[in-house]
Design a protein around this motif. Structure first.
Motif, PDB file in Angstrom:
ATOM      1  N   SER A  92       0.805  -1.219   0.000  1.00  9.09           N
ATOM      2  CA  SER A  92       0.000   0.000   0.000  1.00  9.09           C
ATOM      3  C   SER A  92       0.837   1.267   0.000  1.00  9.09           C
ATOM      4  CB  SER A  92      -0.928   0.008   1.226  1.00  9.09           C
ATOM      5  OG  SER A  92      -1.758  -1.126   1.244  1.00  9.09           O
ATOM      6  N   LEU A  93       2.034   1.198   0.557  1.00  8.34           N
ATOM      7  CA  LEU A  93       2.899   2.378   0.589  1.00  8.34           C
ATOM      8  C   LEU A  93       3.676   2.487  -0.714  1.00  8.34           C
ATOM      9  CD1 LEU A  93       4.301   2.046   4.232  1.00  8.34           C
ATOM     10  CD2 LEU A  93       2.577   3.665   3.410  1.00  8.34           C
ATOM     11  N   ASN A  94       3.885   3.718  -1.161  1.00 11.17           N
ATOM     12  CA  ASN A  94       4.648   3.979  -2.381  1.00 11.17           C
ATOM     13  C   ASN A  94       6.126   4.019  -2.033  1.00 11.17           C
ATOM     14  OD1 ASN A  94       5.894   5.185  -4.684  1.00 11.17           O
ATOM     15  ND2 ASN A  94       3.900   5.994  -5.289  1.00 11.17           N
ATOM     16  N   ALA A  95       6.903   3.143  -2.647  1.00 11.52           N
ATOM     17  CA  ALA A  95       8.310   2.978  -2.276  1.00 11.52           C
ATOM     18  C   ALA A  95       9.166   4.201  -2.579  1.00 11.52           C
ATOM     19  CB  ALA A  95       8.900   1.758  -2.988  1.00 11.52           C
ATOM     20  N   VAL A  96       8.717   5.090  -3.476  1.00 13.81           N
ATOM     21  CA  VAL A  96       9.564   6.211  -3.889  1.00 13.81           C
ATOM     22  C   VAL A  96       9.098   7.541  -3.292  1.00 13.81           C
ATOM     23  CG1 VAL A  96      10.256   5.060  -6.012  1.00 13.81           C
ATOM     24  CG2 VAL A  96       8.259   6.557  -6.037  1.00 13.81           C
ATOM     25  N   HIS A  97       8.167   7.503  -2.357  1.00 12.69           N
ATOM     26  CA  HIS A  97       7.717   8.722  -1.677  1.00 12.69           C
ATOM     27  C   HIS A  97       7.958   8.588  -0.180  1.00 12.69           C
ATOM     28  CE1 HIS A  97       5.810  10.793  -5.043  1.00 12.69           C
ATOM     29  NE2 HIS A  97       5.361   9.605  -5.440  1.00 12.69           N
ATOM     30  N   ARG A  98       8.322   9.696   0.441  1.00 15.06           N
ATOM     31  CA  ARG A  98       8.543   9.701   1.882  1.00 15.06           C
ATOM     32  C   ARG A  98       7.211   9.473   2.590  1.00 15.06           C
ATOM     33  NH1 ARG A  98      13.754  11.785   2.608  1.00 15.06           N
ATOM     34  NH2 ARG A  98      14.525  12.963   0.798  1.00 15.06           N
ATOM     35  N   ILE A  99       7.285   8.828   3.760  1.00 15.17           N
ATOM     36  CA  ILE A  99       6.047   8.455   4.427  1.00 15.17           C
ATOM     37  C   ILE A  99       5.259   9.684   4.892  1.00 15.17           C
ATOM     38  CG2 ILE A  99       6.921   6.201   5.119  1.00 15.17           C
ATOM     39  CD1 ILE A  99       7.269   7.378   7.955  1.00 15.17           C
ATOM     40  N   GLY A 100       5.950  10.751   5.243  1.00 17.88           N
ATOM     41  CA  GLY A 100       5.244  11.965   5.657  1.00 17.88           C
ATOM     42  C   GLY A 100       4.377  12.515   4.537  1.00 17.88           C
ATOM     43  N   ASP A 101       4.911  12.478   3.304  1.00 22.49           N
ATOM     44  CA  ASP A 101       4.142  12.964   2.152  1.00 22.49           C
ATOM     45  C   ASP A 101       2.929  12.075   1.891  1.00 22.49           C
ATOM     46  OD1 ASP A 101       5.986  14.999   1.815  1.00 22.49           O
ATOM     47  OD2 ASP A 101       7.190  13.866   0.363  1.00 22.49           O
ATOM     48  N   GLN A 102       3.088  10.762   2.110  1.00 22.44           N
ATOM     49  CA  GLN A 102       1.976   9.847   1.859  1.00 22.44           C
ATOM     50  C   GLN A 102       0.865  10.013   2.888  1.00 22.44           C
ATOM     51  OE1 GLN A 102       3.086   5.832   0.401  1.00 22.44           O
ATOM     52  NE2 GLN A 102       5.204   6.453   0.700  1.00 22.44           N
ATOM     53  N   ILE A 103       1.238  10.293   4.137  1.00 23.80           N
ATOM     54  CA  ILE A 103       0.221  10.550   5.161  1.00 23.80           C
ATOM     55  C   ILE A 103      -0.466  11.882   4.900  1.00 23.80           C
ATOM     56  CG2 ILE A 103      -0.165  10.924   7.627  1.00 23.80           C
ATOM     57  CD1 ILE A 103       2.258   9.106   8.151  1.00 23.80           C
TER      58      ILE A 103
END
Length: 328
Positions: A92-103
């Motif tokens: 579910s998480l995008n491997a090339v984006h930082r987790i803060g940006d995804q949240i």
């Protein structure tokens, strides 16, 4: 959920006439083997099923039917009204984006916040799930499995939903991290007065975490009741078999003689006549091959879909039921 039925384009009836409800602050567990319709049920709640799938019945979220919503309203309800924590965070998480940006992304889309405000809330959500706000700059591969699952929970809470659906959120984690994640989910549900639907094949996990438990088999709810009671003393033969497959700590009988069932759940596109469980049932009667009973009251706050429970149970069948209950 009222009389919810899901049929895939190939004719497989994955969910058949499910009636379930969860209130704010309540934790509902859904258990069953793989192929019993649990994940299909979760995807149906927010219309995430593939094109061509036929869904009938009602899914009422705060009184509004998700199945009749226009697509713009469905998009607004996702994240903000209800959210899902999927099994396996790396899927579910995008491997090339930082987790803060995804949240922060759903906060920007649904909350209308500025980028700076969304970034601040992302940091607050990470701290809420037990991670330092500074980890917002990390990529998914830089986190452990338990940390990634915490990120998924933070994302699910980003837009303050009323309902969170957790589809086997701890399956890939070791037992220590699993316990931490379960305690975290319990705390967040209590603090934020959320409704929680947790899906798992493990009755022990659900009985320890949830208030109520529904057991599914072949797309139907075959038993429902207080979670600890269903795990300790299931009324449906399938519920007993599912519970008996997990040894209880401190119980020598279950440790040295674990119980289970031969075979697998039926193919949803070729269900047997009568009760779908009868080919595997150790106490099946001749009538089970032709009769598919509806869930009936089997005790205070409990239901079971079996001819061997309830006031109409045949007297001649009771000895068979007692024998099965006492057989290791």
């Amino acid at each position: 959920m009222r009389d919810l039925t899901v049929t895939y384009s190939g004719g497989a009836r994955a969910v058949r006439g499910v009636d379930l409800a969860v209130d704010a602050g309540q934790k509902l567990g859904i258990a069953g083997e793989s192929g019993c319709g649990k994940s299909t049920l979760a995807l149906a709640l927010l219309r995430l099923l593939p094109a061509g799938t036929k869904v009938t019945g009602e899914i009422l979220l705060n009184g509004e039917d998700v199945l009749t919503m226009k697509w713009g309203r469905v998009r607004a309800v996702r994240w903000a009204g209800a959210s899902i924590v999927f099994q396996g965070a790396m899927h579910s998480l995008n491997a090339v984006h930082r987790i803060g940006d995804q949240i922060a992304e759903p906060i920007l889309l649904h909350g209308g916040a500025s980028p700076a405000a969304a970034a601040r809330k992302a940091g607050e959500l990470l701290e809420q799930v037990g991670l330092p706000a500074a980890r917002a700059s990390a990529y998914p591969h830089e986190l452990s499995g338990g940390q990634r699952q915490r990120v998924m929970i933070a994302m699910a809470l980003a837009c303050d939903p009323d309902l969170v659906v957790a589809d086997e959120p701890t399956t890939a984690l070791d037992v220590m991290i699993q316990a931490q994640i379960l305690r975290l989910i319990e705390r967040l549900v209590s603090e934020q007065d959320l409704g929680l639907i947790m899906i798992s094949h493990d009755l022990a996990v659900l009985s320890d975490t949830c208030d109520r438990l529904a057991v599914m088999y072949a797309g139907r709810v075959v038993e429902e009741g207080p979670a600890a009671e269903v795990h300790r003393d299931a009324h449906h033969p399938y519920g007993r078999a599912l519970s008996g497959a997990f040894p209880r700590i401190g119980d020598p009988a279950s440790r040295f003689a674990p119980r289970g069932l031969p075979g697998d759940p039926p193919d949803p596109s070729a269900l047997p006549d009568g009760c779908a469980f009868h080919p595997r049932c150790p106490v099946a009667l001749d009538s089970c091959a032709t009769r598919d009973p509806e869930p009936r009251e089997s005790g205070p706050g409990r239901r079971a879909a079996c001819v061997l429970v309830g006031p109409e149970a045949a007297t001649a069948a009771r000895p068979a039921a007692e024998e099965a209950r006492n057989t290791p």
